[in-house]
Scaffold this active site. Structure first.
Site, mmCIF file in Angstrom:
data_model
loop_
_atom_site.group_PDB
_atom_site.id
_atom_site.type_symbol
_atom_site.label_atom_id
_atom_site.label_comp_id
_atom_site.label_asym_id
_atom_site.label_seq_id
_atom_site.Cartn_x
_atom_site.Cartn_y
_atom_site.Cartn_z
ATOM 1 N N HIS A 150 16.206 9.700 16.608
ATOM 2 C CA HIS A 150 17.085 10.188 17.683
ATOM 3 C C HIS A 150 16.794 9.454 18.990
ATOM 4 O O HIS A 150 17.713 9.024 19.695
ATOM 5 C CB HIS A 150 16.868 11.696 17.848
ATOM 6 C CG HIS A 150 17.624 12.307 18.977
ATOM 7 N ND1 HIS A 150 18.816 12.979 18.813
ATOM 8 C CD2 HIS A 150 17.350 12.369 20.313
ATOM 9 C CE1 HIS A 150 19.245 13.414 19.987
ATOM 10 N NE2 HIS A 150 18.364 13.071 20.915
ATOM 11 N N GLU A 151 15.520 9.300 19.326
ATOM 12 C CA GLU A 151 15.151 8.634 20.577
ATOM 13 C C GLU A 151 15.479 7.148 20.539
ATOM 14 O O GLU A 151 15.943 6.565 21.526
ATOM 15 C CB GLU A 151 13.660 8.851 20.864
ATOM 16 C CG GLU A 151 13.238 10.305 21.012
ATOM 17 C CD GLU A 151 14.020 11.043 22.079
ATOM 18 O OE1 GLU A 151 14.541 10.396 23.012
ATOM 19 O OE2 GLU A 151 14.127 12.280 21.976
ATOM 20 N N HIS A 154 19.063 6.630 21.299
ATOM 21 C CA HIS A 154 19.359 6.644 22.734
ATOM 22 C C HIS A 154 19.201 5.243 23.327
ATOM 23 O O HIS A 154 20.011 4.796 24.143
ATOM 24 C CB HIS A 154 18.432 7.610 23.467
ATOM 25 C CG HIS A 154 18.886 9.032 23.452
ATOM 26 N ND1 HIS A 154 20.129 9.421 23.904
ATOM 27 C CD2 HIS A 154 18.255 10.170 23.049
ATOM 28 C CE1 HIS A 154 20.256 10.733 23.778
ATOM 29 N NE2 HIS A 154 19.138 11.214 23.263
ATOM 30 N N GLU A 225 23.992 13.603 23.448
ATOM 31 C CA GLU A 225 23.079 14.116 22.419
ATOM 32 C C GLU A 225 23.732 14.074 21.043
ATOM 33 O O GLU A 225 23.066 13.783 20.044
ATOM 34 C CB GLU A 225 22.650 15.544 22.759
ATOM 35 C CG GLU A 225 21.649 15.639 23.891
ATOM 36 C CD GLU A 225 20.418 14.791 23.634
ATOM 37 O OE1 GLU A 225 19.708 15.028 22.636
ATOM 38 O OE2 GLU A 225 20.163 13.877 24.439
#
Length: 292
Positions: A150-151, A154, A225
């Site tokens: 997930h990071e 980003h 998100e």
């Protein structure tokens, strides 16, 4: 991502106030015409210069600020690593390569009992992925991989740069409206006090409007998100991403009622809170969207 947003916004407000003070002291923000009124064209230019300077300086400082304020210990990937350090670096680098990043992010760990992780940095080539010791203790290997994916998503999505451009626009309006409001207030005091009142009012209104402007940034953060969740699912697999969110949900439910200020970066539990002030959507919604 919550930590990343918080420190970016905090740095932005501090930098914006500092630049405004410098501009006022050197006389670079002269937008009052000879009749004592406002030259709106000149004010818009001044506002854009101050606003975008503040956001880009905040972006440039984001990785350094995060390391200092969170006391992040950066792991040297060239050292002989063992245990969890080797596993984290391996995951970050493997997922970063899968995301098409040509420069590997710095990898760090910081001591905190909270279940937390964040990514920050001024560009894809100068980024940082940091995880808390609490996350490593609470989550299993698959969930940790989902969080890291997930990071990394980003970073691959360029979210910090996009947010910087958005923050620059918000800053421009903040500076513009703060100076109009300050000018209006200064008209109600004695002429000899007007410059001082005008200067102080600028700072007060700028901070107040920055807080209101942050609602726009929060809304963007919630939107991004979902994209990072999908990106994390593409990198680590949908099952691992869903599993990570489910573990975060189970942890947040377990911690409800206790005095915890931050439950996680992927999801600060928003139940009972106004979504306007949340950087993250509801966990159930995020899980359901991934399962669709």
């Amino acid at each position: 991502m919550g930590k990343r947003i918080f420190y970016f916004l905090l740095t932005n407000v501090l930098v914006l106030v500092t630049i405004s003070i410098i501009f006022s002291l050197i006389g670079g923000a002269n937008y009052i015409n000879a009749q004592g009124g406002i030259d709106f064209g000149a004010l818009l230019v001044v506002s854009a210069v101050i606003g975008f300077s503040g956001s880009f300086i905040s972006l440039a400082m984001s990785r350094w600020m995060a390391k200092k304020m969170m006391n992040v210990r950066v792991i040297d990937p060239d050292a002989s690593l063992t245990g969890y350090e080797r596993d984290i670096v391996e995951k970050v680098h493997r997922l970063s390569r899968a995301a098409g990043l040509t420069h590997m992010p710095e990898v760090g760990v910081y001591d905190s009992p909270e279940v937390n992780a964040f990514a920050t940095g001024p560009s894809k080539n100068r980024s940082l992925v940091a995880v808390s010791t609490g996350l490593l203790q609470e989550m299993d290997d698959d969930a940790v991989e989902g969080v890291i994916a997930h990071e990394v998503a980003h970073i691959a999505n360029g979210d910090m740069v996009t947010m910087t451009l958005l923050q620059g626009v918000v800053n421009t309006f903040v500076v513009f409206l703060a100076r109009i409001a300050a000018w209006a207030v200064s008209r109600f005091v004695k002429e000899e006090l007007a410059p001082i009142v005008h200067f102080i009012a600028i700072l007060v209104f700028q901070i107040a409007f920055s807080i209101l402007g942050s609602l726009v940034v929060f809304a963007y953060s919630r939107h991004r998100e979902y994209h990072a969740d999908r990106g994390g699912a593409d990198l680590a697999g949908r099952d691992k991403m869903v599993h990570a969110l489910q573990m975060l949900k189970a942890y947040s439910n377990r911690m409800q009622g206790e005095e915890q200020t931050a439950i996680s970066t992927l999801k600060i539990n928003n139940k009972g809170k106004s979504m306007l002030f949340s950087t993250h959507p509801d966990l159930d919604d995020r899980i359901n969207r991934l399962k669709m």
